[in-house]
Design an enzyme around this catalytic site. Structure first.
Site, PDB file in Angstrom:
ATOM      1  CE  LYS A  76       5.925  10.411 -11.446  1.00 29.58           C
ATOM      2  NZ  LYS A  76       5.729  10.753 -10.318  1.00 29.58           N
ATOM      3  N   GLY A  88      11.466   1.174  -9.160  1.00 29.60           N
ATOM      4  CA  GLY A  88      10.337   1.703  -7.848  1.00 29.60           C
ATOM      5  C   GLY A  88       9.802   0.289  -8.142  1.00 29.60           C
ATOM      6  CB  SER A  89       6.758  -1.010  -6.958  1.00 25.24           C
ATOM      7  OG  SER A  89       5.407  -0.446  -8.268  1.00 25.24           O
ATOM      8  CB  THR A  90       7.604  -5.846  -9.197  1.00 23.61           C
ATOM      9  OG1 THR A  90       9.307  -5.839  -8.478  1.00 23.61           O
ATOM     10  CG2 THR A  90       7.216  -7.019 -10.234  1.00 23.61           C
ATOM     11  CB  VAL A 146       4.701   0.756 -11.136  1.00 21.09           C
ATOM     12  CG1 VAL A 146       4.753   1.312 -11.857  1.00 21.09           C
ATOM     13  CG2 VAL A 146       3.760   1.387  -9.630  1.00 21.09           C
ATOM     14  N   GLY A 147       6.167  -1.482 -12.027  1.00 19.78           N
ATOM     15  CA  GLY A 147       6.766  -1.806 -13.262  1.00 19.78           C
ATOM     16  C   GLY A 147       6.552  -2.527 -15.045  1.00 19.78           C
ATOM     17  CD  GLU A 161      10.812  -3.840  -2.778  1.00 20.19           C
ATOM     18  OE1 GLU A 161      10.248  -3.520  -3.130  1.00 20.19           O
ATOM     19  OE2 GLU A 161      12.455  -3.761  -2.520  1.00 20.19           O
ATOM     20  CD  GLU A 219      17.683  -0.350  -9.396  1.00 21.03           C
ATOM     21  OE1 GLU A 219      18.790   0.209 -10.313  1.00 21.03           O
ATOM     22  OE2 GLU A 219      18.364  -0.339  -7.963  1.00 21.03           O
ATOM     23  CB  CYS A 246      15.662  -1.717  -4.214  1.00 23.90           C
ATOM     24  SG  CYS A 246      17.175  -0.907  -5.105  1.00 23.90           S
TER      25      CYS A 246
HETATM   26  P1  NDP Z   1       5.838   2.460  -6.913  1.00 23.84           P
HETATM   27  O1  NDP Z   1       6.610   2.445  -8.245  1.00 23.84           O
HETATM   28  O2  NDP Z   1       4.621   3.789  -7.128  1.00 23.84           O
HETATM   29  O3  NDP Z   1       6.351   4.664  -7.764  1.00 23.84           O
HETATM   30  C1  NDP Z   1       8.125   4.434  -8.021  1.00 23.84           C
HETATM   31  C2  NDP Z   1       7.504   5.984  -9.145  1.00 23.84           C
HETATM   32  O4  NDP Z   1       6.905   5.084 -10.407  1.00 23.84           O
HETATM   33  C3  NDP Z   1       7.506   7.095  -8.644  1.00 23.84           C
HETATM   34  O5  NDP Z   1       8.215   8.097  -9.618  1.00 23.84           O
HETATM   35  C4  NDP Z   1       5.660   7.400  -8.577  1.00 23.84           C
HETATM   36  O6  NDP Z   1       5.237   8.709  -8.763  1.00 23.84           O
HETATM   37  C5  NDP Z   1       5.711   6.119 -10.349  1.00 23.84           C
HETATM   38  N1  NDP Z   1       4.551   5.720 -10.561  1.00 23.84           N
HETATM   39  C6  NDP Z   1       3.662   5.245  -9.731  1.00 23.84           C
HETATM   40  N2  NDP Z   1       2.149   4.678 -10.430  1.00 23.84           N
HETATM   41  C7  NDP Z   1       2.944   5.104 -12.085  1.00 23.84           C
HETATM   42  C8  NDP Z   1       1.966   4.604 -13.411  1.00 23.84           C
HETATM   43  N3  NDP Z   1       1.178   3.991 -12.894  1.00 23.84           N
HETATM   44  N4  NDP Z   1       3.073   4.358 -14.176  1.00 23.84           N
HETATM   45  C9  NDP Z   1       3.901   5.369 -13.734  1.00 23.84           C
HETATM   46  N5  NDP Z   1       5.105   5.926 -12.831  1.00 23.84           N
HETATM   47  C10 NDP Z   1       4.771   5.706 -11.873  1.00 23.84           C
HETATM   48  O7  NDP Z   1       6.613   3.192  -5.365  1.00 23.84           O
HETATM   49  P2  NDP Z   1       6.051   3.215  -4.550  1.00 23.84           P
HETATM   50  O8  NDP Z   1       6.430   5.040  -4.355  1.00 23.84           O
HETATM   51  O9  NDP Z   1       4.303   3.475  -4.229  1.00 23.84           O
HETATM   52  O10 NDP Z   1       6.714   2.449  -3.494  1.00 23.84           O
HETATM   53  C11 NDP Z   1       5.924   1.013  -3.038  1.00 23.84           C
HETATM   54  C12 NDP Z   1       6.751   0.532  -3.055  1.00 23.84           C
HETATM   55  O11 NDP Z   1       7.577  -0.179  -4.439  1.00 23.84           O
HETATM   56  C13 NDP Z   1       7.539   0.459  -1.950  1.00 23.84           C
HETATM   57  O12 NDP Z   1       7.036  -0.807  -0.310  1.00 23.84           O
HETATM   58  C14 NDP Z   1       8.902  -0.992  -2.809  1.00 23.84           C
HETATM   59  O13 NDP Z   1       8.369  -2.401  -2.242  1.00 23.84           O
HETATM   60  C15 NDP Z   1       8.565  -1.089  -3.878  1.00 23.84           C
HETATM   61  N6  NDP Z   1       9.650   0.471  -4.423  1.00 23.84           N
HETATM   62  C16 NDP Z   1      10.885  -0.377  -4.383  1.00 23.84           C
HETATM   63  C17 NDP Z   1      12.030   1.051  -4.953  1.00 23.84           C
HETATM   64  C18 NDP Z   1      13.204   0.636  -6.166  1.00 23.84           C
HETATM   65  O14 NDP Z   1      14.830   1.372  -5.279  1.00 23.84           O
HETATM   66  N7  NDP Z   1      13.627  -0.799  -6.906  1.00 23.84           N
HETATM   67  C19 NDP Z   1      11.921   2.067  -4.488  1.00 23.84           C
HETATM   68  C20 NDP Z   1      10.353   3.001  -4.684  1.00 23.84           C
HETATM   69  C21 NDP Z   1       9.891   1.556  -4.192  1.00 23.84           C
HETATM   70  P3  NDP Z   1       5.118   9.211  -7.584  1.00 23.84           P
HETATM   71  O15 NDP Z   1       5.556   8.758  -6.369  1.00 23.84           O
HETATM   72  O16 NDP Z   1       4.398  10.734  -7.614  1.00 23.84           O
HETATM   73  O17 NDP Z   1       3.016   8.789  -7.251  1.00 23.84           O
END
Ligand code: NDP
Length: 499
Positions: free
Chosen positions: A188, A241-243, A245-246, A395, A263, A297
């Site tokens: 996804k 993604g973000s900590t 949501v992690g 971040e 990650e 990141c």
């Molecule tokens: P998110 O953590 O929200 O998104 C990353 C992924 O998770 C996307 O595919 C997103 O889908 C998905 N997602 C969102 N909500 C959920 C959930 N409840 N359950 C499962 N999956 C979910 O990051 P953002 O894109 O909103 O960015 C926000 C912040 O996260 C940034 O400002 C940055 O600080 C950090 N970030 C860190 C990254 C890294 O590489 N370590 C990468 C991206 C962000 P969708 O986008 O379709 O909502």
């Protein structure tokens, strides 16, 4: 700074994608679409179906069937390797097209997207070798009658949730390793950057990957992403993604105790000693935060610099920023493109305002750049930053660099470690004792000495502390997608339990 539109590369109409299940493109039908606008130009470029949880169930069922019947998991690794090698060739053949969609949806410079796509082909080639190198272990030290084997077995159905900052690169740092291990995938992508994840489905199908081994379900994180984390028939989730949501992934994964690879975020230090090659370091520090508009990141967002050279070094970095070419992502000369989403643009600008309000000294940048369309932010440098300020702790995920001076090696290490994150760090020094002391004592999963953001698929990625769990890439990365079975073999006849 300049903005030279390359309008001829913009599609006249948005491209409409289907999603991908069991080897076939599924058209959206009655499902609504998510329409994506190019962040650099403000024009619609793609239409992506908003899938339902039923679609996810169908994709997981296809991946489960493909895994259980052994069409991929039980074939010789040489056959898996040849599919991965063919995929690498197809990525190279389609590189220009993949790079263009990546730039159109993400806003990154086209020259950078091209380099990333080429790197992705190389990752597939590396993973092909890793598929064949993967092996278990044998124990002949258990006495004459017991012989032990340890086998590595694919973990099963793996779901992948990827972010919008490196849609194709982050995908390709995972997919070939998961496939090399013999697993099947349901991916996804972020709803704002789904195109290249769907194009990879075409690439893999052409390369000969059997149906059901790579499925893509598009849609929002709160519906499809959340449902994936909770799904009872997914064996492992790799989330980037973000900590925040992690953390939700960890909670949701308890249903079936699926394994997690995470990650997450970073607030990465770049430590500069007075004895460094300061010209080289200034260029590296500017690159470390400017690359991908700081939406990275592992970007080096905290500049920890020895006090005796702090002011001079600050001026050197500001001079580099002044020369960086910010502008249209489709212009091959652009070095810093657009901010990927309007929401991220607002987040970055809010942090810049917070930095000013908390008393940091704005050295350069801080502005929204107005090119008449899209969203752009100038590389920004703050001096006099203290460890309690939001710009030093959070971040930001944008081109914002905070300078914090130090006097001793111990102080540099303490400032670098004063964060909940531990993803990456860089140190710049010509003194091997200082460089290696810092490398050994700063808690981070990736380290660069006299360089930054360099790497290849051989070296694993991942974080300490709240930056995540597990490792991607390298031989360690393939092993993450396996589980271990211990086999005990009696040679002869057991001692009877009941005589
Ligand atoms: P998110 O953590 O929200 O998104 C990353 C992924 O998770 C996307 O595919 C997103 O889908 C998905 N997602 C969102 N909500 C959920 C959930 N409840 N359950 C499962 N999956 C979910 O990051 P953002 O894109 O909103 O960015 C926000 C912040 O996260 C940034 O400002 C940055 O600080 C950090 N970030 C860190 C990254 C890294 O590489 N370590 C990468 C991206 C962000 P969708 O986008 O379709 O909502």
């Amino acid at each position: 700074m300049d903005h030279q539109p390359a309008n001829f590369l913009l599609p006249s109409d948005p491209r409409t994608f289907g999603f991908f299940v069991d080897g076939k493109v599924v058209e959206a039908g009655s499902r609504p679409y998510f329409e994506r606008q190019s962040p650099g130009h403000g024009v619609a470029v793609t239409r992506i179906p908003k899938c339902t949880k039923d679609d996810l169930d169908l994709a997981v069922a296809a991946a489960r069937r493909a895994f259980e019947d052994g069409r991929w998991s039980r074939i010789p690794s040489v056959e898996r390797a040849s599919v991965l090698l063919r995929a690498a060739q197809i990525i190279r053949r389609r590189a220009e097209e993949i790079a263009l969609w990546e730039t159109l949806e993400n806003g990154k410079p086209i020259s950078q997207a091209r380099a990333e796509v080429d790197g992705c082909a190389g990752i597939f080639e590396y993973a092909a070798g890793a598929a064949r190198a993967l092996h278990g272990d044998a124990f002949n030290n258990l006495g004459d009658r017991l012989f032990g084997l340890v086998t590595r077995e694919p973990i099963g159905v793996v779901s992948l949730i990827t972010p919008w900052n490196f849609p194709f690169l982050i995908l390709c740092e995972r997919v070939p390793f998961i496939l090399a291990a013999g697993c099947t995938i349901v991916a996804k992508p972020s709803e704002v950057t789904s195109a290249t994840t769907l194009i990879l489905a075409e690439v893999l199908a052409e390369a000969g990957l059997p149906a059901g081994c790579y499925n893509v379900v598009t849609g929002s994180g709160s519906t499809i992403g959340q449902a994936m984390t909770e799904h009872m028939d997914i064996d492992m989730l790799s989330f980037t993604g973000s900590t925040s949501v992690g953390r939700r992934c960890v909670q949701a994964a308890t249903g079936n105790f699926k394994k997690l690879g995470l990650e997450l975020g970073g607030k990465n230090p770049q430590i500069v000693f007075a004895d460094a090659d300061l010209e080289d370091a200034a260029d590296g520090v500017a690159f470390g935060i400017g690359f991908n508009t700081g939406q990275c990141c592992v970007s080096g967002s905290r500049l920890i610099v020895e006090r005796s050279v702090a002011r001079a070094f600050e001026e050197m970095v500001a001079a580099k920023f002044a020369k960086v070419k910010v502008g249209d992502p489709l212009d091959p000369a652009t070095q810093v493109g657009a901010i990927t989403t309007a929401a991220q643009n607002d987040t970055i600008m809010t942090y810049i305002e917070k930095g000013k309000a908390e008393g940091a000294r704005l050295v350069c940048g801080g502005d929204q750049l107005d090119f008449g369309r899209g969203h752009y932010i100038a590389p920004t440098l703050f001096g006099d930053v203290t460890g309690d300020m939001a710009i030093a702790r959070d971040e930001i995920f944008g081109p914002v660099l905070s300078i914090m001076p130090f006097d001793t090696v111990e102080e540099a290490i303490a400032i670098a470690n004063d964060t909940v994150y531990g993803l990456a760090a860089s140190v710049w020094s010509k003194n091997i004792d200082k460089a290696l002391t810092v490398t050994r004592r700063v808690r981070a999963g990736r380290f660069w000495v006299n360089t930054t953001l360099a790497g290849g698929p051989e070296l694993p990625l991942g974080g300490f502390k709240q930056s995540g769990w597990g490792r991607e890439a390298g031989i360690y990365g393939v092993e993450e997608y396996t589980q271990i079975k211990s086999v005990h073999i009696e040679l002869g006849k057991r001692e009877p339990w009941v005589s």
